[in-house]
Design a protein around this motif. Structure first.
Motif, PDB file in Angstrom:
ATOM      1  N   LEU A 191     -25.671 -21.594  62.860  1.00  0.00           N
ATOM      2  CA  LEU A 191     -26.157 -21.229  64.187  1.00  0.00           C
ATOM      3  C   LEU A 191     -25.264 -21.814  65.272  1.00  0.00           C
ATOM      4  O   LEU A 191     -25.009 -21.166  66.299  1.00  0.00           O
ATOM      5  N   ARG A 192     -24.802 -23.031  65.057  1.00  0.00           N
ATOM      6  CA  ARG A 192     -23.925 -23.659  66.046  1.00  0.00           C
ATOM      7  C   ARG A 192     -22.623 -22.876  66.209  1.00  0.00           C
ATOM      8  O   ARG A 192     -22.021 -22.848  67.278  1.00  0.00           O
ATOM      9  N   ARG A 193     -22.199 -22.216  65.143  1.00  0.00           N
ATOM     10  CA  ARG A 193     -20.977 -21.412  65.193  1.00  0.00           C
ATOM     11  C   ARG A 193     -21.255 -19.959  65.585  1.00  0.00           C
ATOM     12  O   ARG A 193     -20.368 -19.110  65.478  1.00  0.00           O
ATOM     13  N   GLY A 194     -22.490 -19.668  66.005  1.00  0.00           N
ATOM     14  CA  GLY A 194     -22.817 -18.335  66.480  1.00  0.00           C
ATOM     15  C   GLY A 194     -23.021 -17.309  65.388  1.00  0.00           C
ATOM     16  O   GLY A 194     -22.958 -16.106  65.645  1.00  0.00           O
ATOM     17  N   ARG A 195     -23.324 -17.735  64.160  1.00  0.00           N
ATOM     18  CA  ARG A 195     -23.466 -16.812  63.033  1.00  0.00           C
ATOM     19  C   ARG A 195     -24.943 -16.727  62.641  1.00  0.00           C
ATOM     20  O   ARG A 195     -25.376 -17.246  61.609  1.00  0.00           O
TER      21      ARG A 195
END
Length: 475
Positions: A191-195
């Motif tokens: 989630l932190r990497r936008g996935r």
């Protein structure tokens, strides 16, 4: 004042705001965001409130406060700016058992509006009990820096899967362990990497299958030049969740002090003439701890991708299937120049800047000396203290003027920072005279003379004014 913390569900519930100014508009906005049915009572409204009233977003009661305005209200906010009116509102609300907040008056208020850190649906509220609102705001800022924006997406995902989690793991302790291992581990990382889709797929896989060994990961983090105030928010978050920290020798103690208390810190610094951890040993440590399921922070002075061998480390991690991410840091050239008062570029003196490493003779031999000797540019030379004689000789040989100013910045951005200035012709001698030691960054070019008049941090530079300074002052 002891307050009972309470999160109120105001959806479709009536709330009265008395007052029509900027403060009332701000309070009404927060209430509307919570889904409340807002009535605003005041003789005049701000432009924003008038627009909301015209669209029917809020209901407007025109005039001065009347007790019947409280009919049906669950809460009331007194924001009139008139102490007597606010006191009357509070007294009427108390008689009707309606909770009231009087702006800037803790004594008259029966509920307080906290300082809020919002990662919807996750909300953190901070209150000083009315004693020090500015302190509550300060604490909010500190917490804001630590809570990454992706926590809202994580909370939403957990909410959506809550029923299936309870069904699959009826034991509360088992759910907690799963949450710590999976949701706070690989799912949060994705989630932190936008996935978002990959994060949900990972959650489904972990919940469907048997309990798997935790997956480790590595974060390459730039620690900056030493001042902990220059760390990015992402770097602080990484340090706060690390199990193991592999740090360079030049990472300051103040930066390391910001790491999670029970994280294992391992010094992998490379020292000239002393103990040396070879790069393959660092690779082996990253791999060992990641495969053991730990969250590893590879903490590098400056920036991992500027003379930090970060690219080599990512190539190694990728080749061995280890998840990784990178948190950039403020590199020494930017920080040392700024803390010495030296702009790397300047309309009158330098239209470009070059970052160069000169940590050994071999690296000096590979440099493009004709290009480096060109005027109207700034050279920022990393790890060059031991090669100043050769550096001067090569630059003079290829046409750089002997009077070109320099600034040697030792321990840039730290309390013990020193700046030595002079000209290229006397560079090695001045460095020896002041016993300059690594870590030190050399800034060479016309802009370096500005250190004499633009310095702002630490002691004044050890040197004398040169011609470009007088030109800059005249301009």
């Amino acid at each position: 004042m002891a307050l009972y913390p309470l999160f109120a569900d105001l959806r479709s519930r009536a709330v009265l705001v008395v007052g029509g100014g900027a403060v009332a508009e701000r309070k009404a906005g927060r209430l509307l965001a919570a889904g409340a049915l807002v009535t605003v009572g005041a003789p005049e409204l701000s432009a924003g409130l008038r627009e909301k009233a015209a669209r029917g977003v809020v209901r407007h009661l025109c005039g001065r406060f009347e007790p019947h305005w409280l009919d049906g209200a669950w809460l009331v906010v007194a924001a009139t700016g008139d102490a007597d009116v606010n006191r009357r509102i509070a007294e009427c609300a108390e008689r009707r058992r309606v909770l009231v907040n009087v702006v800037d008056d803790a004594v008259l208020s029966s509920f307080h509006v906290p300082a809020v850190v919002e990662r919807a649906p996750l909300v953190v509220a901070i209150s000083s009990g009315g004693a020090a609102p500015a302190l509550a705001s300060h604490v909010r800022g500190r917490i804001e820096a630590l809570l990454e924006p992706s926590l809202g997406a994580l909370a939403t995902l957990a909410q959506r899967w809550r029923g299936r989690l309870r069904e699959r793991l009826p034991d509360a302790a088992a759910r907690r362990r799963f949450f710590e291992r999976c949701l706070l581990g690989p799912v949060a990382d994705l989630l932190r990497r936008g996935r978002a889709e990959a994060a949900e797929a990972e959650l489904a896989r972990a919940l469907a299958g048997p309990a798997a060994a935790p997956q480790g990961s590595v974060v390459l983090v730039g620690a900056g030049p030493g001042d902990p105030g220059l760390l990015t928010l992402a770097a602080l978050r990484a340090l706060g969740t690390a199990d193991v920290i592999l740090h360079d020798r030049l990472v300051s103690a103040e930066v390391l002090a910001l790491a999670r208390r029970d994280a294992e810190a391992i010094d992998v610094g490379k020292r000239v003439g002393g103990h040396r951890s070879q790069q393959d040993e660092i690779h082996a440590l990253m791999l060992f701890h990641a495969r053991a399921g730990r969250r590893v922070v590879r903490l590098k002075a400056g920036d991992p991708f500027v003379f930090g061998r970060g690219g080599e480390e990512l190539e190694f991690l990728r080749a061995h299937g280890v998840a990784y991410e990178v948190v950039p840091g403020i590199t020494a050239a930017l920080a040392c120049a700024a803390y010495a008062g030296v702009p790397l570029t300047h309309r009158e003196h330098a239209q470009s800047a070059r970052l160069v490493t000169a940590h050994c003779r071999d690296s000096l031999d590979t440099l493009d000396w004709p290009a480096l000797a060109a005027e109207r540019q700034t050279l920022a030379v990393y790890m060059g203290v031991a090669g100043l004689e050769t550096l001067r000789a090569r630059l003079l040989e290829h046409g750089r003027a002997p009077g070109t100013p320099f600034a040697l910045v030792e321990n840039g951005s730290r309390r013990e920072q020193r700046v030595v200035t002079g000209t290229l012709a006397e560079l090695p001698e001045r460095a020896r005279a002041h016993a300059v030691q690594a870590p030190a960054l050399l800034i060479l070019g016309e802009v370096a003379a500005l250190a004499q008049c633009l310095h702002w941090f630490g002691a004044p530079p050890l040197g004398r004014a040169t011609e470009p300074i007088r030109e800059a002052r005249a301009a």
